[in-house]
Write a protein that holds these residues in place. Structure first.
Motif, mmCIF file in Angstrom:
data_model
loop_
_atom_site.group_PDB
_atom_site.id
_atom_site.type_symbol
_atom_site.label_atom_id
_atom_site.label_comp_id
_atom_site.label_asym_id
_atom_site.label_seq_id
_atom_site.Cartn_x
_atom_site.Cartn_y
_atom_site.Cartn_z
ATOM 1 N N LEU A 55 -2.862 -1.961 1.793
ATOM 2 C CA LEU A 55 -2.780 -0.377 1.635
ATOM 3 C C LEU A 55 -3.028 -0.153 0.949
ATOM 4 O O LEU A 55 -2.956 1.585 0.815
ATOM 5 C CB LEU A 55 -0.417 0.106 2.386
ATOM 6 N N THR A 100 9.304 0.778 6.393
ATOM 7 C CA THR A 100 7.656 0.037 6.226
ATOM 8 C C THR A 100 6.937 1.579 6.400
ATOM 9 O O THR A 100 6.686 2.011 6.993
ATOM 10 C CB THR A 100 7.577 -0.233 8.211
ATOM 11 N N THR A 157 3.344 2.829 6.383
ATOM 12 C CA THR A 157 2.411 2.414 7.297
ATOM 13 C C THR A 157 0.500 3.193 6.912
ATOM 14 O O THR A 157 -0.215 2.619 7.135
ATOM 15 C CB THR A 157 2.808 3.144 8.341
ATOM 16 N N SER A 158 0.989 3.605 5.375
ATOM 17 C CA SER A 158 -0.283 3.572 4.853
ATOM 18 C C SER A 158 -0.012 4.933 3.773
ATOM 19 O O SER A 158 1.657 5.117 3.575
ATOM 20 C CB SER A 158 -1.129 5.202 5.765
ATOM 21 N N ALA A 208 6.531 4.042 9.103
ATOM 22 C CA ALA A 208 6.984 4.110 10.659
ATOM 23 C C ALA A 208 8.212 4.869 11.655
ATOM 24 O O ALA A 208 8.786 4.927 10.056
ATOM 25 C CB ALA A 208 7.702 2.188 10.646
ATOM 26 N N ARG A 260 6.939 12.241 5.220
ATOM 27 C CA ARG A 260 5.639 12.233 4.621
ATOM 28 C C ARG A 260 6.744 11.351 3.026
ATOM 29 O O ARG A 260 6.679 13.067 2.713
ATOM 30 C CB ARG A 260 4.617 11.626 4.715
#
Length: 278
Positions: A79, A130, A132-133, A158, A163
């Protein structure tokens, strides 16, 4: 309700607060000048100016009721975007400092990293969000030297649209206002002739008796900088007044001081050597 007179202004010997304030302003002025020598490395101390998350809490989505900004994280290597390990910090005056780029886990701080056994990330009830990006971003932050542009990370998770944003370089510790006897000024205005400074701060109300306070300014005035500290003095109790508790809430106050020479283009700093007027 509480008593700000007893909480904020402990009794001291006459003149002790003023003497301590003068010593602290001298130290702050010396530090300001020392850090600005041509051969001195510029510190990177963040004072604010950016949001560490995008979006608001989502208590109705999944198991991450509080946003994951302060939680433990684990980032899969795939990632991570390609990015140089050399991180550039750039100030508005053109000064550039290079530091090592921190990976996202380190940018969260050591206490937020998975695998620690200090009661933080190893608790069984603590879910590791988790990731994710991971997106490389550029942030503008306020520092003790003014506005700076720095690299950062923006992480998506997730089960939530919130963010997290983190500065991707190590920051230097914030200076402490140890021993300061009065409130911290947050705004300075200058008279037309440059001789008078008016400092704004939150303090005790301007009322008679023990719930009020008087203020004055102690300063160190150098050719390159003016360092100031607000000194507080509780007022004497009104004879015959009932011993009622004082309101805890502080109010907006100002105090004015006269300089020996016009301020000119000199910055005004507090006793942490942080500019409150440039």
């Amino acid at each position: 309700m509480s008593d700000p007179a007893s909480l904020l202004y402990a009794p001291t010997a006459p003149g002790a607060q003023e003497a301590g304030a003068r010593a602290r302003t001298a130290q702050a002025a010396n530090r300001w000048i020392r850090e600005r020598r041509m051969d001195a490395p510029r510190p990177f101390t963040v004072t604010g100016g950016y949001r560490d998350q995008v979006g608001d809490r989502e208590p109705d989505r999944g198991g991450l009721e509080p946003s994951p900004v302060g939680g433990c994280i684990a980032v899969a290597p795939e990632l991570l975007p390609a990015r140089s390990r050399d991180a550039e910090i750039r100030w508005a005056d053109g000064t550039v400092v290079h530091r090592t780029l921190l990976p996202p886990e380190r940018a969260y701080g050591e206490r937020s990293m998975p695998g620690r056994r200090d009661g933080g990330c190893d608790r069984g009830s603590t879910a590791v969000p988790t990731v994710t990006s991971v997106t490389a971003v550029t942030l503008e932050v306020d520092t003790t030297w003014g506005r700076a542009t720095v690299p950062g990370w923006e992480l998506a998770f997730a089960d939530t649209t919130v963010r997290a944003v983190r500065i991707a370089v190590a920051t230097d510790p914030s200076p402490r206002r140890a021993g300061v006897s009065g409130p911290a000024p947050d705004l300075v205005t200058v008279s037309a002739d440059g001789r008078e400074l008016t400092l704004r701060f939150a303090g005790a109300p301007d009322v008679p008796g023990r719930c009020g306070a008087d203020y004055r300014v102690e300063s160190t005035q150098r050719p390159d900088v003016v360092a100031v500290e607000v000194v507080a003095r509780a007022r004497a109790a009104t004879p015959g007044a009932k011993d009622a508790a004082c309101p805890l809430n502080e109010v907006a106050r100002t105090v004015t001081t006269t300089l020996a020479a016009p301020l000119g283009d000199r910055p005004v700093i507090d006793t942490t050597a942080t500019a409150i007027r440039r």
